[in-house]
Motif scaffolding. Structure first.
Motif, PDB file in Angstrom:
ATOM      1  N   THR A   6       0.369  13.233 -16.675  1.00 25.90           N
ATOM      2  CA  THR A   6       0.897  14.842 -16.308  1.00 25.90           C
ATOM      3  C   THR A   6       0.667  15.282 -14.834  1.00 25.90           C
ATOM      4  O   THR A   6      -0.318  14.627 -14.577  1.00 25.90           O
ATOM      5  CB  THR A   6       0.541  15.839 -17.543  1.00 25.90           C
ATOM      6  OG1 THR A   6      -0.714  16.274 -17.146  1.00 25.90           O
ATOM      7  CG2 THR A   6       0.866  15.400 -18.902  1.00 25.90           C
ATOM      8  N   VAL A  29       5.239  13.283 -16.014  1.00 21.51           N
ATOM      9  CA  VAL A  29       5.675  14.528 -16.545  1.00 21.51           C
ATOM     10  C   VAL A  29       5.111  15.757 -15.740  1.00 21.51           C
ATOM     11  O   VAL A  29       4.332  15.989 -15.524  1.00 21.51           O
ATOM     12  CB  VAL A  29       5.231  14.868 -18.152  1.00 21.51           C
ATOM     13  CG1 VAL A  29       5.824  16.262 -18.565  1.00 21.51           C
ATOM     14  CG2 VAL A  29       5.755  13.691 -18.943  1.00 21.51           C
ATOM     15  N   VAL A  35      10.041  12.692 -16.371  1.00 23.13           N
ATOM     16  CA  VAL A  35      10.386  13.874 -17.244  1.00 23.13           C
ATOM     17  C   VAL A  35      10.193  15.251 -16.811  1.00 23.13           C
ATOM     18  O   VAL A  35       8.950  15.618 -16.333  1.00 23.13           O
ATOM     19  CB  VAL A  35       9.552  13.729 -18.633  1.00 23.13           C
ATOM     20  CG1 VAL A  35      10.212  14.811 -19.371  1.00 23.13           C
ATOM     21  CG2 VAL A  35       9.943  12.308 -19.155  1.00 23.13           C
ATOM     22  N   ALA A  37       9.633  18.864 -16.376  1.00 22.92           N
ATOM     23  CA  ALA A  37       9.176  19.952 -17.487  1.00 22.92           C
ATOM     24  C   ALA A  37       8.295  20.896 -16.879  1.00 22.92           C
ATOM     25  O   ALA A  37       7.467  20.468 -16.034  1.00 22.92           O
ATOM     26  CB  ALA A  37       8.366  19.432 -18.601  1.00 22.92           C
ATOM     27  N   THR A  45       7.451  22.100 -23.030  1.00 21.78           N
ATOM     28  CA  THR A  45       6.425  21.076 -23.092  1.00 21.78           C
ATOM     29  C   THR A  45       6.976  20.434 -24.521  1.00 21.78           C
ATOM     30  O   THR A  45       6.828  19.080 -24.379  1.00 21.78           O
ATOM     31  CB  THR A  45       4.980  21.599 -23.480  1.00 21.78           C
ATOM     32  OG1 THR A  45       4.709  22.422 -22.285  1.00 21.78           O
ATOM     33  CG2 THR A  45       3.906  20.569 -23.871  1.00 21.78           C
ATOM     34  N   ALA A  48       9.846  18.160 -23.481  1.00 25.21           N
ATOM     35  CA  ALA A  48       9.051  16.909 -22.767  1.00 25.21           C
ATOM     36  C   ALA A  48       8.691  15.861 -23.587  1.00 25.21           C
ATOM     37  O   ALA A  48       8.852  14.674 -23.771  1.00 25.21           O
ATOM     38  CB  ALA A  48       8.126  17.369 -21.706  1.00 25.21           C
ATOM     39  N   VAL A  52       9.769  11.911 -24.159  1.00 24.54           N
ATOM     40  CA  VAL A  52       9.158  10.659 -23.732  1.00 24.54           C
ATOM     41  C   VAL A  52       9.562   9.210 -24.412  1.00 24.54           C
ATOM     42  O   VAL A  52       9.437   9.499 -25.743  1.00 24.54           O
ATOM     43  CB  VAL A  52       7.589  10.898 -23.851  1.00 24.54           C
ATOM     44  CG1 VAL A  52       6.672   9.668 -23.708  1.00 24.54           C
ATOM     45  CG2 VAL A  52       7.072  11.996 -22.800  1.00 24.54           C
TER      46      VAL A  52
END
Ligand SMILES: NC(=O)c1ccc[n+]([C@@H]2O[C@H](COP(=O)([O-])OP(=O)(O)OC[C@H]3O[C@@H](n4cnc5c(N)ncnc54)[C@H](OP(=O)(O)O)[C@@H]3O)[C@@H](O)[C@H]2O)c1
Length: 249
Positions: A6, A29, A35, A37, A45, A48, A52
């Motif tokens: 992340t 992320v 991704v 977000a 969240t 996201a 995944v």
């Protein structure tokens, strides 16, 4: 090996680059991630987590920020608490079924550096100001690491990266511009290169010989303070689950 990271800039960006440099598959992320977000929102969240793809071998949570003001998000929750703690609890929790049995979890925060200023009865409320606004979220990460280690078979680490030359002071919320500029200059001058700081979380995500626990720069083991107790971790876990459940409707 597929690793989810992340945060696609700062330490997260450097961790992703280090892992990709070793030929591993990495999925980021974040606001600028593979991704996309906004991890200060639980609905985003959740979206996201659902987006995944495939099985994972490790999850490295780096997205976070520094704030000295409590701010309500569109969901009515404290922005710093969601970004730095609740979104990590939610994302990791939702991805656990996809994490390999020997999969590893790494939380980049401030391992053991903050006092317990958490008020669990007001966990998601945007209250208070000053260093406690972020400090309580960092202590929450200490407890999250302990709670995840108790509930899963995974090696769970919490990392204090040291002072790293990223945008964390420049982008700090609630801090006057002049103070941010000075702090950012000090950070640039004395902070570690993000590529150097990334080595510890990248290694913890991939080296099966390393046990879970608290770690500092250079993969140095840190003592887990007594205040980071199993009982307090259980209590935070329950309060976070309740808030996340309520937000998810
Ligand atoms: N730098 C330090 O000296 C230091 C020291 C101690 C602890 N830490 C901890 O290390 C972690 C990473 O810090 P950093 O230095 O890399 O910070 P940074 O340079 O300010 O980067 C912030 C990170 O958080 C992500 N992010 C911020 N807001 C987001 C949002 N609303 N939604 C999704 N992602 C968001 C960003 O990714 P995107 O750009 O993709 O959104 C980026 O990866 C933080 O938890 C921090 O507390 C840092």
């Amino acid at each position: 090996m597929t690793i989810l990271v992340t945060g696609s800039t700062g330490i997260g960006g450097a961790v992703a680059a280090a892992l990709r440099g070793r030929g591993l598959d990495v999925l980021t992320v974040g606001r600028a991630g593979d991704v996309r977000a906004d991890l200060s929102l639980l609905a985003d969240t959740a979206r996201a987590a659902a987006a995944v793809p495939g099985p994972l071998d490790a999850i490295v949570c780096c997205a976070g920020g520094l704030s000295t003001v409590a701010e309500p998000t569109a969901e009515g929750l404290d922005r710093a608490m969601v970004l730095n703690h609740l979104s990590r609890h939610m994302l990791v929790g939702r991805l656990l079924p996809r994490l390999a049995p020997a999969g590893r979890i790494v939380l980049v925060a401030n391992a053991g550096k903050y006092r317990d200023t958490l008020d669990l009865s007001r966990l998601g409320e945007p209250v208070g100001r000053g260093l406690a606004v972020s400090g309580r979220t960092q202590f929450a990460n200490d407890l999250l690491a302990v709670a995840l280690a108790a509930r899963t078979p995974h090696a769970v680490s919490c990392v204090f990266p040291g002072l790293v030359a990223t945008g964390v002071f420049r982008d700090a919320r609630g801090v006057p511009g002049a103070v941010r500029s000075v702090a950012a200059a000090v950070q640039r001058r004395f902070g570690a290169d993000p590529a150097v700081a990334a080595a510890t979380p990248a290694r913890l995500a991939t080296d099966a010989s390393l046990p879970g626990g608290f770690y500092g720069p250079g993969c140095r083991r840190l003592r887990v303070p007594a205040r980071v107790s199993a009982a307090r971790a259980d209590a935070l876990w329950a309060a976070s689950e309740q808030l996340i459940g309520r937000a998810a409707g």
